[in-house]
Motif scaffolding. Structure first.
Motif, short mmCIF file in Angstrom:
data_model
loop_
_atom_site.label_atom_id
_atom_site.label_comp_id
_atom_site.label_asym_id
_atom_site.label_seq_id
_atom_site.Cartn_x
_atom_site.Cartn_y
_atom_site.Cartn_z
N UNK A 114 27.44 72.46 13.63
CA UNK A 114 28.36 71.45 13.09
C UNK A 114 29.45 72.19 12.34
N UNK A 115 30.68 72.05 12.81
CA UNK A 115 31.82 72.72 12.20
C UNK A 115 32.43 71.80 11.14
N UNK A 116 32.39 72.25 9.90
CA UNK A 116 32.98 71.52 8.78
C UNK A 116 34.24 72.25 8.33
N UNK A 117 35.06 71.66 7.48
CA UNK A 117 36.24 72.38 7.00
C UNK A 117 35.89 73.66 6.22
N UNK A 118 34.64 73.75 5.75
CA UNK A 118 34.24 74.91 4.95
C UNK A 118 33.54 75.99 5.76
N UNK A 119 33.12 75.66 6.98
CA UNK A 119 32.38 76.62 7.79
C UNK A 119 31.55 75.91 8.85
N UNK A 120 30.35 76.43 9.12
CA UNK A 120 29.50 75.83 10.14
C UNK A 120 28.05 75.85 9.69
N UNK A 121 27.32 74.79 10.07
CA UNK A 121 25.90 74.69 9.77
C UNK A 121 25.16 74.36 11.06
N UNK A 122 23.88 74.68 11.10
CA UNK A 122 23.05 74.33 12.25
C UNK A 122 22.63 72.88 12.13
N UNK A 123 22.87 72.09 13.18
CA UNK A 123 22.44 70.70 13.16
C UNK A 123 20.95 70.61 12.85
N UNK A 124 20.18 71.54 13.40
CA UNK A 124 18.72 71.50 13.21
C UNK A 124 18.35 71.60 11.73
N UNK A 125 19.13 72.36 10.96
CA UNK A 125 18.89 72.45 9.52
C UNK A 125 19.35 71.19 8.80
N UNK B 105 21.39 74.17 2.84
CA UNK B 105 21.43 74.70 4.21
C UNK B 105 22.34 75.91 4.24
N UNK B 106 22.19 76.71 5.28
CA UNK B 106 22.99 77.93 5.44
C UNK B 106 24.35 77.58 6.04
N UNK B 107 25.39 77.88 5.30
CA UNK B 107 26.76 77.64 5.74
C UNK B 107 27.38 78.98 6.14
N UNK B 108 27.83 79.07 7.40
CA UNK B 108 28.50 80.28 7.87
C UNK B 108 29.98 80.17 7.56
N UNK B 109 30.52 81.12 6.82
CA UNK B 109 31.93 81.12 6.46
C UNK B 109 32.56 82.45 6.87
N UNK B 110 33.87 82.54 6.75
CA UNK B 110 34.56 83.78 7.07
C UNK B 110 34.24 84.89 6.08
N UNK B 111 33.62 84.52 4.95
CA UNK B 111 33.29 85.50 3.93
C UNK B 111 31.79 85.77 3.87
N UNK B 112 31.06 85.29 4.87
CA UNK B 112 29.63 85.54 4.92
C UNK B 112 28.84 84.24 4.76
N UNK B 113 27.53 84.28 4.96
CA UNK B 113 26.70 83.09 4.86
C UNK B 113 26.41 82.71 3.41
N UNK B 114 26.33 81.40 3.16
CA UNK B 114 26.05 80.88 1.81
C UNK B 114 25.05 79.75 1.91
N UNK B 115 24.18 79.62 0.92
CA UNK B 115 23.31 78.45 0.81
C UNK B 115 24.04 77.40 -0.01
N UNK B 116 24.21 76.21 0.57
CA UNK B 116 24.97 75.17 -0.11
C UNK B 116 24.26 73.82 0.03
N UNK B 117 24.56 72.94 -0.89
CA UNK B 117 24.02 71.58 -0.82
C UNK B 117 24.94 70.66 -0.06
#
Length: 208
Positions: free
Chosen positions: A169-180, A188-200
């Motif tokens: 799922x591509x959000x304005x902030x990055x991408x998350x796995x639908x399964x998560x 959940x783990x958010x993939x960003x251009x600056x690396x992965x982050x755990x976000x609510x």
């Protein structure tokens, strides 16, 4: 070549990079891929001004090479959304049969979606990279928050397909796995251009 009038996004396929633009440590197989005029895949990551972070894709999972491509070298771009109907009649592998089955149901979501991974690469290039056990990789662009109950319903649909389907799922902030996102975890783990982050909240702007 005139300046491009778009910003490449993660998972776009780009043509025009040459083997000479790889760094000195690049493997021979990566040079062969570019010498054959095959595309590179836009990846998430920092890049110098005037360039975009990309990956060169080889035959197997072990053949992936990270690099950067000059924006001025781009001669052609194919976005994942352009490949949603490309699999019509190409039903040799479960991944493509799953795509044909899912396409009308994903179209009904009224959100942009596309094909990535091996299926997207094969559909865009004609290079045979799929096999009987290949997953189907998809993305869904969700500029507005996707309710977790909706994510769970969508995941249930994907899990009825002929092969494993991984949807980002591509959000304005990055991408998350639908399964998560369909699960109960508070972060959940958010993939960003600056690396992965755990976000609510994967739709909340992330500071660089």
């Amino acid at each position: 070549m005139p300046a491009i009038d778009f910003q490449p996004h993660a998972h776009d396929l780009l043509w025009g990079m040459s083997a000479a633009q790889l760094d000195a440590g690049a493997p021979d197989w990566a040079r062969e891929v570019l010498a054959a005029a095959q595309p590179v895949v836009v990846r998430r990551g920092p890049a110098p001004a005037g360039q975009v972070a990309v990956g060169v894709r080889g035959r197997g999972r072990e053949q992936r090479y990270a690099s950067c491509m000059p924006l001025a070298a781009i001669s052609r771009r194919v976005a994942p959304e352009q490949l949603t109907e490309a699999g019509a009649g190409q039903d040799a592998w479960p991944a493509l049969r799953a795509l044909a089955w899912l396409a009308p149901q994903l179209d009904a979501l009224a959100l942009s979606w596309g094909v990535t991974g091996g299926a997207g690469y094969q559909l865009a290039t004609g290079v045979a990279v799929l096999h009987a056990n290949s997953d189907l990789d998809l993305l869904l662009r969700a500029p507005q928050p996707l309710e977790r109950t909706v994510a769970a319903e969508l995941l249930a649909l994907l899990d009825r397909a002929l092969c494993r389907v991984d949807l980002q799922v591509e959000t304005p902030a990055g991408a998350i796995a639908l399964r998560e996102w369909a699960g109960p975890a508070p972060q959940v783990l958010l993939k960003t251009n600056h690396g992965p982050l755990l976000v609510g909240d994967p739709w909340q702007e992330v500071a660089a």
